[in-house]
Write a protein that holds these residues in place. Structure first.
Motif, PDB file in Angstrom:
ATOM      1  N   THR A  32       0.825  -1.214   0.000  1.00  0.00           N
ATOM      2  CA  THR A  32       0.000   0.000   0.000  1.00  0.00           C
ATOM      3  C   THR A  32       0.856   1.259   0.000  1.00  0.00           C
ATOM      4  O   THR A  32       0.630   2.166  -0.807  1.00  0.00           O
ATOM      5  CB  THR A  32      -0.951   0.003   1.212  1.00  0.00           C
ATOM      6  N   ALA A  33       1.835   1.329   0.878  1.00  0.00           N
ATOM      7  CA  ALA A  33       2.646   2.550   0.994  1.00  0.00           C
ATOM      8  C   ALA A  33       3.409   2.850  -0.277  1.00  0.00           C
ATOM      9  O   ALA A  33       3.461   4.001  -0.725  1.00  0.00           O
ATOM     10  CB  ALA A  33       3.595   2.444   2.186  1.00  0.00           C
ATOM     11  N   ILE A  34       3.994   1.832  -0.899  1.00  0.00           N
ATOM     12  CA  ILE A  34       4.751   2.063  -2.124  1.00  0.00           C
ATOM     13  C   ILE A  34       3.822   2.459  -3.266  1.00  0.00           C
ATOM     14  O   ILE A  34       4.138   3.343  -4.056  1.00  0.00           O
ATOM     15  CB  ILE A  34       5.638   0.857  -2.502  1.00  0.00           C
ATOM     16  N   ALA A  35       2.653   1.834  -3.358  1.00  0.00           N
ATOM     17  CA  ALA A  35       1.690   2.205  -4.399  1.00  0.00           C
ATOM     18  C   ALA A  35       1.215   3.641  -4.195  1.00  0.00           C
ATOM     19  O   ALA A  35       1.085   4.399  -5.158  1.00  0.00           O
ATOM     20  CB  ALA A  35       0.510   1.239  -4.396  1.00  0.00           C
ATOM     21  N   GLU A  36       0.966   4.013  -2.948  1.00  0.00           N
ATOM     22  CA  GLU A  36       0.547   5.388  -2.667  1.00  0.00           C
ATOM     23  C   GLU A  36       1.650   6.368  -3.034  1.00  0.00           C
ATOM     24  O   GLU A  36       1.394   7.409  -3.660  1.00  0.00           O
ATOM     25  CB  GLU A  36       0.172   5.531  -1.194  1.00  0.00           C
ATOM     26  N   ALA A  37       2.891   6.058  -2.682  1.00  0.00           N
ATOM     27  CA  ALA A  37       4.016   6.943  -3.011  1.00  0.00           C
ATOM     28  C   ALA A  37       4.184   7.073  -4.519  1.00  0.00           C
ATOM     29  O   ALA A  37       4.418   8.177  -5.035  1.00  0.00           O
ATOM     30  CB  ALA A  37       5.296   6.421  -2.366  1.00  0.00           C
ATOM     31  N   HIS A  38       4.061   5.976  -5.245  1.00  0.00           N
ATOM     32  CA  HIS A  38       4.196   6.027  -6.700  1.00  0.00           C
ATOM     33  C   HIS A  38       3.042   6.801  -7.340  1.00  0.00           C
ATOM     34  O   HIS A  38       3.268   7.579  -8.281  1.00  0.00           O
ATOM     35  CB  HIS A  38       4.257   4.617  -7.275  1.00  0.00           C
ATOM     36  N   ALA A  39       1.827   6.614  -6.829  1.00  0.00           N
ATOM     37  CA  ALA A  39       0.680   7.359  -7.357  1.00  0.00           C
ATOM     38  C   ALA A  39       0.859   8.854  -7.103  1.00  0.00           C
ATOM     39  O   ALA A  39       0.613   9.677  -7.991  1.00  0.00           O
ATOM     40  CB  ALA A  39      -0.618   6.859  -6.740  1.00  0.00           C
ATOM     41  N   ARG A  40       1.301   9.194  -5.902  1.00  0.00           N
ATOM     42  CA  ARG A  40       1.517  10.605  -5.558  1.00  0.00           C
ATOM     43  C   ARG A  40       2.597  11.207  -6.454  1.00  0.00           C
ATOM     44  O   ARG A  40       2.453  12.321  -6.964  1.00  0.00           O
ATOM     45  CB  ARG A  40       1.919  10.700  -4.082  1.00  0.00           C
ATOM     46  N   ALA A  41       3.696  10.474  -6.644  1.00  0.00           N
ATOM     47  CA  ALA A  41       4.786  10.968  -7.493  1.00  0.00           C
ATOM     48  C   ALA A  41       4.323  11.149  -8.934  1.00  0.00           C
ATOM     49  O   ALA A  41       4.703  12.115  -9.606  1.00  0.00           O
ATOM     50  CB  ALA A  41       5.978  10.016  -7.420  1.00  0.00           C
ATOM     51  N   ALA A  42       3.490  10.236  -9.427  1.00  0.00           N
ATOM     52  CA  ALA A  42       2.972  10.339 -10.795  1.00  0.00           C
ATOM     53  C   ALA A  42       2.087  11.572 -10.948  1.00  0.00           C
ATOM     54  O   ALA A  42       2.216  12.327 -11.921  1.00  0.00           O
ATOM     55  CB  ALA A  42       2.199   9.077 -11.163  1.00  0.00           C
ATOM     56  N   LEU A  43       1.202  11.772  -9.999  1.00  0.00           N
ATOM     57  CA  LEU A  43       0.333  12.952 -10.046  1.00  0.00           C
ATOM     58  C   LEU A  43       1.159  14.233  -9.987  1.00  0.00           C
ATOM     59  O   LEU A  43       0.914  15.178 -10.746  1.00  0.00           O
ATOM     60  CB  LEU A  43      -0.682  12.910  -8.902  1.00  0.00           C
ATOM     61  N   ASP A  44       2.139  14.255  -9.094  1.00  0.00           N
ATOM     62  CA  ASP A  44       3.000  15.436  -8.969  1.00  0.00           C
ATOM     63  C   ASP A  44       3.766  15.703 -10.261  1.00  0.00           C
ATOM     64  O   ASP A  44       3.900  16.852 -10.693  1.00  0.00           O
ATOM     65  CB  ASP A  44       3.971  15.276  -7.801  1.00  0.00           C
ATOM     66  N   ALA A  45       4.266  14.636 -10.893  1.00  0.00           N
ATOM     67  CA  ALA A  45       5.021  14.777 -12.141  1.00  0.00           C
ATOM     68  C   ALA A  45       4.177  15.381 -13.253  1.00  0.00           C
ATOM     69  O   ALA A  45       4.697  16.064 -14.140  1.00  0.00           O
ATOM     70  CB  ALA A  45       5.573  13.421 -12.577  1.00  0.00           C
ATOM     71  N   LEU A  46       2.873  15.155 -13.182  1.00  0.00           N
ATOM     72  CA  LEU A  46       1.957  15.700 -14.188  1.00  0.00           C
ATOM     73  C   LEU A  46       1.373  17.047 -13.776  1.00  0.00           C
ATOM     74  O   LEU A  46       0.479  17.566 -14.437  1.00  0.00           O
ATOM     75  CB  LEU A  46       0.828  14.698 -14.451  1.00  0.00           C
ATOM     76  N   GLY A  47       1.859  17.592 -12.671  1.00  0.00           N
ATOM     77  CA  GLY A  47       1.375  18.892 -12.206  1.00  0.00           C
ATOM     78  C   GLY A  47       0.046  18.819 -11.479  1.00  0.00           C
ATOM     79  O   GLY A  47      -0.606  19.845 -11.277  1.00  0.00           O
ATOM     80  N   LEU A  48      -0.369  17.624 -11.084  1.00  0.00           N
ATOM     81  CA  LEU A  48      -1.654  17.448 -10.406  1.00  0.00           C
ATOM     82  C   LEU A  48      -1.445  17.373  -8.894  1.00  0.00           C
ATOM     83  O   LEU A  48      -1.930  16.472  -8.215  1.00  0.00           O
ATOM     84  CB  LEU A  48      -2.344  16.189 -10.932  1.00  0.00           C
ATOM     85  N   THR A  49      -0.733  18.339  -8.378  1.00  0.00           N
ATOM     86  CA  THR A  49      -0.354  18.334  -6.963  1.00  0.00           C
ATOM     87  C   THR A  49      -1.540  18.507  -6.024  1.00  0.00           C
ATOM     88  O   THR A  49      -1.452  18.138  -4.860  1.00  0.00           O
ATOM     89  CB  THR A  49       0.683  19.430  -6.676  1.00  0.00           C
ATOM     90  N   ASP A  50      -2.637  19.041  -6.532  1.00  0.00           N
ATOM     91  CA  ASP A  50      -3.817  19.263  -5.679  1.00  0.00           C
ATOM     92  C   ASP A  50      -4.788  18.072  -5.684  1.00  0.00           C
ATOM     93  O   ASP A  50      -5.795  18.083  -4.975  1.00  0.00           O
ATOM     94  CB  ASP A  50      -4.561  20.523  -6.118  1.00  0.00           C
ATOM     95  N   VAL A  51      -4.482  17.021  -6.451  1.00  0.00           N
ATOM     96  CA  VAL A  51      -5.348  15.836  -6.506  1.00  0.00           C
ATOM     97  C   VAL A  51      -4.901  14.863  -5.411  1.00  0.00           C
ATOM     98  O   VAL A  51      -3.771  14.376  -5.440  1.00  0.00           O
ATOM     99  CB  VAL A  51      -5.279  15.150  -7.885  1.00  0.00           C
ATOM    100  N   PRO A  52      -5.773  14.584  -4.451  1.00  0.00           N
ATOM    101  CA  PRO A  52      -5.393  13.649  -3.387  1.00  0.00           C
ATOM    102  C   PRO A  52      -5.484  12.193  -3.849  1.00  0.00           C
ATOM    103  O   PRO A  52      -6.205  11.863  -4.798  1.00  0.00           O
ATOM    104  CB  PRO A  52      -6.414  13.929  -2.284  1.00  0.00           C
ATOM    105  N   VAL A  53      -4.745  11.333  -3.176  1.00  0.00           N
ATOM    106  CA  VAL A  53      -4.855   9.889  -3.354  1.00  0.00           C
ATOM    107  C   VAL A  53      -5.637   9.388  -2.143  1.00  0.00           C
ATOM    108  O   VAL A  53      -5.146   9.435  -1.019  1.00  0.00           O
ATOM    109  CB  VAL A  53      -3.472   9.210  -3.432  1.00  0.00           C
ATOM    110  N   GLU A  54      -6.861   8.948  -2.377  1.00  0.00           N
ATOM    111  CA  GLU A  54      -7.732   8.494  -1.292  1.00  0.00           C
ATOM    112  C   GLU A  54      -7.508   7.009  -1.043  1.00  0.00           C
ATOM    113  O   GLU A  54      -7.637   6.185  -1.956  1.00  0.00           O
ATOM    114  CB  GLU A  54      -9.196   8.730  -1.672  1.00  0.00           C
ATOM    115  N   LEU A  55      -7.160   6.648   0.180  1.00  0.00           N
ATOM    116  CA  LEU A  55      -6.989   5.249   0.550  1.00  0.00           C
ATOM    117  C   LEU A  55      -8.345   4.656   0.910  1.00  0.00           C
ATOM    118  O   LEU A  55      -9.077   5.229   1.713  1.00  0.00           O
ATOM    119  CB  LEU A  55      -6.031   5.115   1.725  1.00  0.00           C
ATOM    120  N   VAL A  56      -8.676   3.520   0.297  1.00  0.00           N
ATOM    121  CA  VAL A  56      -9.940   2.838   0.540  1.00  0.00           C
ATOM    122  C   VAL A  56      -9.610   1.416   0.993  1.00  0.00           C
ATOM    123  O   VAL A  56      -9.054   0.631   0.218  1.00  0.00           O
ATOM    124  CB  VAL A  56     -10.817   2.797  -0.729  1.00  0.00           C
TER     125      VAL A  56
END
Length: 100
Positions: free
Chosen positions: A14-38
């Protein structure tokens, strides 16, 4: 854009997937899009949520890496450039995001 990371309790990826998702969003300039854990806690929740195994990354309800949904609290494996892993790489997520 709604980004969800579906996972089971105590999933080691979970933690690595969340970190990779966050990094991907940030790389695309989507810094304001949260990653919601379900957290998927029951087999019924897995069956009702189109759960592809833990972790599953969805954007607006669509699995970024489509697979057959599972009806159990199972782990998920991703094919990466370095072999199989428990989470997709940041670059795989960037390529799968609908804005890429």
């Amino acid at each position: 854009m709604k980004v969800e990371l579906l996972h089971i309790v105590d999933c080691p990826n979970t933690a690595i997937a969340e970190a990779h998702a966050r990094a991907a969003l940030d790389a695309l300039g989507l810094t304001d899009v949260p990653v919601e854990l379900v957290t998927i806690r029951t087999e019924a929740e897995a069956a009702n949520s189109q759960f592809g195994g833990s972790p599953t990354i969805r954007v607006d309800g669509v699995d970024l890496f489509p697979t057959t949904p599972v009806r159990s609290l199972a782990c998920r494996i991703y094919a990466t450039g370095n072999g199989y892993a428990g989470a997709p790489t940041t670059s795989q997520i960037v390529g799968a995001l609908p804005v890429a």
